[in-house]
Design a protein around this motif. Structure first.
Motif, PDB file in Angstrom:
ATOM      1  N   ASN A  75      53.173  -1.079 100.782  1.00  9.88           N
ATOM      2  CA  ASN A  75      52.216  -1.796 101.628  1.00  9.88           C
ATOM      3  C   ASN A  75      50.803  -1.823 101.065  1.00  9.88           C
ATOM      4  OD1 ASN A  75      54.217  -2.451 103.429  1.00  9.88           O
ATOM      5  ND2 ASN A  75      53.688  -0.858 104.896  1.00  9.88           N
ATOM      6  N   GLY A  76      50.653  -1.498  99.812  1.00 12.82           N
ATOM      7  CA  GLY A  76      49.348  -1.535  99.157  1.00 12.82           C
ATOM      8  C   GLY A  76      49.113  -2.888  98.509  1.00 12.82           C
ATOM      9  N   PRO A  77      47.962  -3.032  97.854  1.00  9.28           N
ATOM     10  CA  PRO A  77      47.662  -4.297  97.196  1.00  9.28           C
ATOM     11  C   PRO A  77      48.547  -4.525  95.971  1.00  9.28           C
ATOM     12  CG  PRO A  77      45.915  -2.717  96.783  1.00  9.28           C
ATOM     13  CD  PRO A  77      46.857  -2.084  97.759  1.00  9.28           C
ATOM     14  N   ALA A  78      48.775  -5.783  95.663  1.00 10.42           N
ATOM     15  CA  ALA A  78      49.566  -6.167  94.494  1.00 10.42           C
ATOM     16  C   ALA A  78      48.628  -6.390  93.316  1.00 10.42           C
ATOM     17  CB  ALA A  78      50.359  -7.430  94.792  1.00 10.42           C
ATOM     18  N   ILE A  79      49.193  -6.820  92.221  1.00  8.12           N
ATOM     19  CA  ILE A  79      48.407  -7.169  91.043  1.00  8.12           C
ATOM     20  C   ILE A  79      47.423  -8.280  91.415  1.00  8.12           C
ATOM     21  CG2 ILE A  79      50.114  -8.856  90.274  1.00  8.12           C
ATOM     22  CD1 ILE A  79      49.505  -8.071  87.394  1.00  8.12           C
ATOM     23  N   SER A  80      46.267  -8.261  90.804  1.00  6.12           N
ATOM     24  CA  SER A  80      45.263  -9.283  91.088  1.00  6.12           C
ATOM     25  C   SER A  80      45.713 -10.635  90.569  1.00  6.12           C
ATOM     26  CB  SER A  80      43.936  -8.910  90.427  1.00  6.12           C
ATOM     27  OG  SER A  80      43.015  -9.977  90.549  1.00  6.12           O
ATOM     28  N   HIS A  81      45.388 -11.665  91.301  1.00  8.65           N
ATOM     29  CA  HIS A  81      45.725 -13.016  90.857  1.00  8.65           C
ATOM     30  C   HIS A  81      44.889 -13.430  89.640  1.00  8.65           C
ATOM     31  CE1 HIS A  81      42.241 -13.669  93.458  1.00  8.65           C
ATOM     32  NE2 HIS A  81      42.061 -14.819  92.828  1.00  8.65           N
ATOM     33  N   LYS A  82      43.906 -12.625  89.286  1.00 10.78           N
ATOM     34  CA  LYS A  82      43.067 -12.909  88.128  1.00 10.78           C
ATOM     35  C   LYS A  82      43.584 -12.236  86.853  1.00 10.78           C
ATOM     36  CE  LYS A  82      38.961 -13.616  90.902  1.00 10.78           C
ATOM     37  NZ  LYS A  82      37.586 -13.220  91.189  1.00 10.78           N
ATOM     38  N   ALA A  83      44.728 -11.562  86.941  1.00 11.34           N
ATOM     39  CA  ALA A  83      45.327 -10.943  85.761  1.00 11.34           C
ATOM     40  C   ALA A  83      45.767 -12.035  84.792  1.00 11.34           C
ATOM     41  CB  ALA A  83      46.514 -10.076  86.176  1.00 11.34           C
ATOM     42  N   THR A  84      46.123 -11.640  83.596  1.00 18.82           N
ATOM     43  CA  THR A  84      46.549 -12.631  82.600  1.00 18.82           C
ATOM     44  C   THR A  84      47.872 -13.258  83.025  1.00 18.82           C
ATOM     45  OG1 THR A  84      47.772 -11.032  81.266  1.00 18.82           O
ATOM     46  CG2 THR A  84      45.429 -11.324  80.756  1.00 18.82           C
ATOM     47  N   ASP A  85      48.108 -14.461  82.536  1.00 17.68           N
ATOM     48  CA  ASP A  85      49.334 -15.180  82.889  1.00 17.68           C
ATOM     49  C   ASP A  85      50.602 -14.391  82.538  1.00 17.68           C
ATOM     50  OD1 ASP A  85      47.627 -17.113  83.797  1.00 17.68           O
ATOM     51  OD2 ASP A  85      48.181 -18.628  82.301  1.00 17.68           O
ATOM     52  N   PRO A  86      50.712 -13.791  81.342  1.00 19.58           N
ATOM     53  CA  PRO A  86      51.932 -13.027  81.041  1.00 19.58           C
ATOM     54  C   PRO A  86      52.141 -11.828  81.975  1.00 19.58           C
ATOM     55  CG  PRO A  86      50.742 -13.519  79.006  1.00 19.58           C
ATOM     56  CD  PRO A  86      49.864 -13.931  80.152  1.00 19.58           C
ATOM     57  N   GLU A  87      51.047 -11.170  82.383  1.00 20.23           N
ATOM     58  CA  GLU A  87      51.164 -10.044  83.319  1.00 20.23           C
ATOM     59  C   GLU A  87      51.665 -10.528  84.678  1.00 20.23           C
ATOM     60  OE1 GLU A  87      47.700  -6.902  81.959  1.00 20.23           O
ATOM     61  OE2 GLU A  87      47.104  -8.642  83.144  1.00 20.23           O
ATOM     62  N   ALA A 122      43.938  -7.764 105.462  1.00 18.58           N
ATOM     63  CA  ALA A 122      43.870  -8.018 106.900  1.00 18.58           C
ATOM     64  C   ALA A 122      44.893  -7.170 107.666  1.00 18.58           C
ATOM     65  CB  ALA A 122      44.109  -9.492 107.188  1.00 18.58           C
ATOM     66  N   ASN A 123      45.518  -6.202 106.977  1.00 12.36           N
ATOM     67  CA  ASN A 123      46.511  -5.297 107.580  1.00 12.36           C
ATOM     68  C   ASN A 123      47.685  -6.038 108.195  1.00 12.36           C
ATOM     69  OD1 ASN A 123      45.045  -2.937 106.916  1.00 12.36           O
ATOM     70  ND2 ASN A 123      43.718  -3.295 108.678  1.00 12.36           N
ATOM     71  N   MET A 124      48.196  -7.024 107.480  1.00  8.09           N
ATOM     72  CA  MET A 124      49.305  -7.822 107.994  1.00  8.09           C
ATOM     73  C   MET A 124      50.591  -7.671 107.182  1.00  8.09           C
ATOM     74  SD  MET A 124      47.312 -11.328 108.985  1.00  8.09           S
ATOM     75  CE  MET A 124      48.690 -12.049 109.827  1.00  8.09           C
ATOM     76  N   VAL A 125      50.637  -6.768 106.204  1.00 13.68           N
ATOM     77  CA  VAL A 125      51.817  -6.696 105.349  1.00 13.68           C
ATOM     78  C   VAL A 125      52.925  -5.813 105.906  1.00 13.68           C
ATOM     79  CG1 VAL A 125      50.589  -7.232 103.231  1.00 13.68           C
ATOM     80  CG2 VAL A 125      50.872  -4.865 103.902  1.00 13.68           C
ATOM     81  N   ALA A 126      52.626  -4.945 106.842  1.00 15.69           N
ATOM     82  CA  ALA A 126      53.661  -4.059 107.384  1.00 15.69           C
ATOM     83  C   ALA A 126      54.784  -4.852 108.053  1.00 15.69           C
ATOM     84  CB  ALA A 126      53.055  -3.071 108.366  1.00 15.69           C
ATOM     85  N   VAL A 127      54.478  -6.014 108.585  1.00 15.59           N
ATOM     86  CA  VAL A 127      55.499  -6.827 109.261  1.00 15.59           C
ATOM     87  C   VAL A 127      56.482  -7.450 108.289  1.00 15.59           C
ATOM     88  CG1 VAL A 127      54.007  -7.359 111.206  1.00 15.59           C
ATOM     89  CG2 VAL A 127      54.057  -8.886 109.271  1.00 15.59           C
ATOM     90  N   PHE A 128      56.150  -7.478 106.998  1.00 11.06           N
ATOM     91  CA  PHE A 128      57.037  -8.098 106.022  1.00 11.06           C
ATOM     92  C   PHE A 128      58.234  -7.220 105.680  1.00 11.06           C
ATOM     93  CE2 PHE A 128      52.916 -10.119 104.646  1.00 11.06           C
ATOM     94  CZ  PHE A 128      53.148 -11.255 105.383  1.00 11.06           C
ATOM     95  N   ASN A 129      58.218  -5.968 106.085  1.00  9.84           N
ATOM     96  CA  ASN A 129      59.345  -5.093 105.799  1.00  9.84           C
ATOM     97  C   ASN A 129      60.525  -5.356 106.713  1.00  9.84           C
ATOM     98  OD1 ASN A 129      58.192  -3.747 103.615  1.00  9.84           O
ATOM     99  ND2 ASN A 129      57.030  -2.436 104.983  1.00  9.84           N
ATOM    100  N   GLY A 130      60.300  -6.077 107.799  1.00 10.59           N
ATOM    101  CA  GLY A 130      61.380  -6.468 108.704  1.00 10.59           C
ATOM    102  C   GLY A 130      61.561  -7.966 108.634  1.00 10.59           C
ATOM    103  N   PRO A 131      62.540  -8.499 109.365  1.00 10.06           N
ATOM    104  CA  PRO A 131      62.724  -9.947 109.352  1.00 10.06           C
ATOM    105  C   PRO A 131      61.583 -10.647 110.074  1.00 10.06           C
ATOM    106  CG  PRO A 131      64.197  -8.941 110.938  1.00 10.06           C
ATOM    107  CD  PRO A 131      63.512  -7.823 110.207  1.00 10.06           C
ATOM    108  N   VAL A 132      61.169 -11.738 109.530  1.00  7.90           N
ATOM    109  CA  VAL A 132      60.100 -12.535 110.132  1.00  7.90           C
ATOM    110  C   VAL A 132      60.747 -13.687 110.865  1.00  7.90           C
ATOM    111  CG1 VAL A 132      58.071 -13.944 109.692  1.00  7.90           C
ATOM    112  CG2 VAL A 132      58.483 -11.915 108.319  1.00  7.90           C
ATOM    113  N   GLN A 133      60.499 -13.769 112.157  1.00  4.16           N
ATOM    114  CA  GLN A 133      61.043 -14.866 112.939  1.00  4.16           C
ATOM    115  C   GLN A 133      60.025 -15.988 112.933  1.00  4.16           C
ATOM    116  OE1 GLN A 133      61.806 -13.297 116.792  1.00  4.16           O
ATOM    117  NE2 GLN A 133      63.524 -12.052 116.122  1.00  4.16           N
ATOM    118  N   THR A 134      60.512 -17.162 112.632  1.00  6.38           N
ATOM    119  CA  THR A 134      59.607 -18.299 112.648  1.00  6.38           C
ATOM    120  C   THR A 134      59.908 -19.147 113.871  1.00  6.38           C
ATOM    121  OG1 THR A 134      61.108 -19.589 111.276  1.00  6.38           O
ATOM    122  CG2 THR A 134      59.378 -18.385 110.145  1.00  6.38           C
TER     123      THR A 134
END
Length: 168
Positions: A75-87, A122-134
C-alpha cells in the motif's frame, strides 16, 4: 470517498472525485489540492473504474492493476512516473507480465503510475486489495435539479406614434 467516482478530465492535471452532477455538467474535487471545479458536458471525462489495459488474452481493469501494485508495495507509493522508460516498462512487466506491448504505450504506463501514486497520497489504495464494485456514477436519483430563475417580464416600450405626412 468512493473510488468509483474518481475521474480523469482531459486537459486538467491530476485526478478528481465526482461530487455532484448537474444538468449542465458536474462538480468535481481535485484529489491533489481539494479545489472544486465545474466541468461542462462537452469535456472529455474518463471514469477510472471503466479504464482497462490491453493484455495478450484480453483486457484487465485499471483497478486490478492498482491492486497488484498496492500488494507489491504494501500500500505504499509505486515507482515515479518520471523514471526512465526502461525502468517503467520493467516494473510494469512485473505487475502485468502479459500486457500487450504493441497497444500499451509508455505514456499509458506513466499515467498508471502517476494515477496510482495520486490515489495512494489520498489514502485510497487500501480498497484495491479487495474486489472493486462498479456501478453507474450518474444515477438519476443523484442528479441535482437546477432551479430555473424566473425572469421578470420586460417592460414594453411605448410605441412611438408615426408622424403623419401632411397632405398637400
Amino acid at each position: 470517498m468512493s473510488v468509483e467516482k474518481v475521474l480523469a478530465i482531459s486537459g486538467k492535471p491530476g485526478l478528481y472525485e465526482l461530487k455532484i452532477q448537474t444538468r449542465s455538467g458536474f462538480i468535481a474535487e481535485s484529489l491533489v489540492d481539494g479545489k472544486k471545479l465545474t466541468v461542462g458536458l462537452r469535456s472529455n471525462v474518463s471514469l477510472l473504474s471503466e479504464i482497462s489495459i490491453y493484455t495478450q488474452t484480453g483486457e484487465i481493469k485499471l483497478f486490478e492493476i492498482f491492486g497488484k501494485i498496492a500488494r507489491k508495495e504494501s500500500n505504499g507509493p509505486a515507482i515515479s512516473h518520471k523514471a526512465t522508460d526502461p525502468e517503467l516498462v520493467a516494473y510494469f512487466s512485473e505487475i502485468v507480465p502479459d500486457y500487450d506491448a504493441d497497444r500499451v504505450y509508455v505514456s499509458d504506463i506513466k499515467k498508471v503510475f502517476s494515477w496510482y501514486n495520486m490515489m495512494q497520497k489520498a489514502n485510497m489504495v487500501a480498497v484495491f486489495n479487495g474486489p472493486v464494485q462498479t456501478s453507474s456514477v450518474f444515477d438519476e436519483a443523484e442528479v441535482v435539479e437546477e432551479v430555473a430563475v424566473e425572469e421578470k417580464p420586460k417592460a414594453k416600450k411605448a410605441a412611438k406614434p408615426k408622424a403623419k405626412k401632411e397632405e398637400e
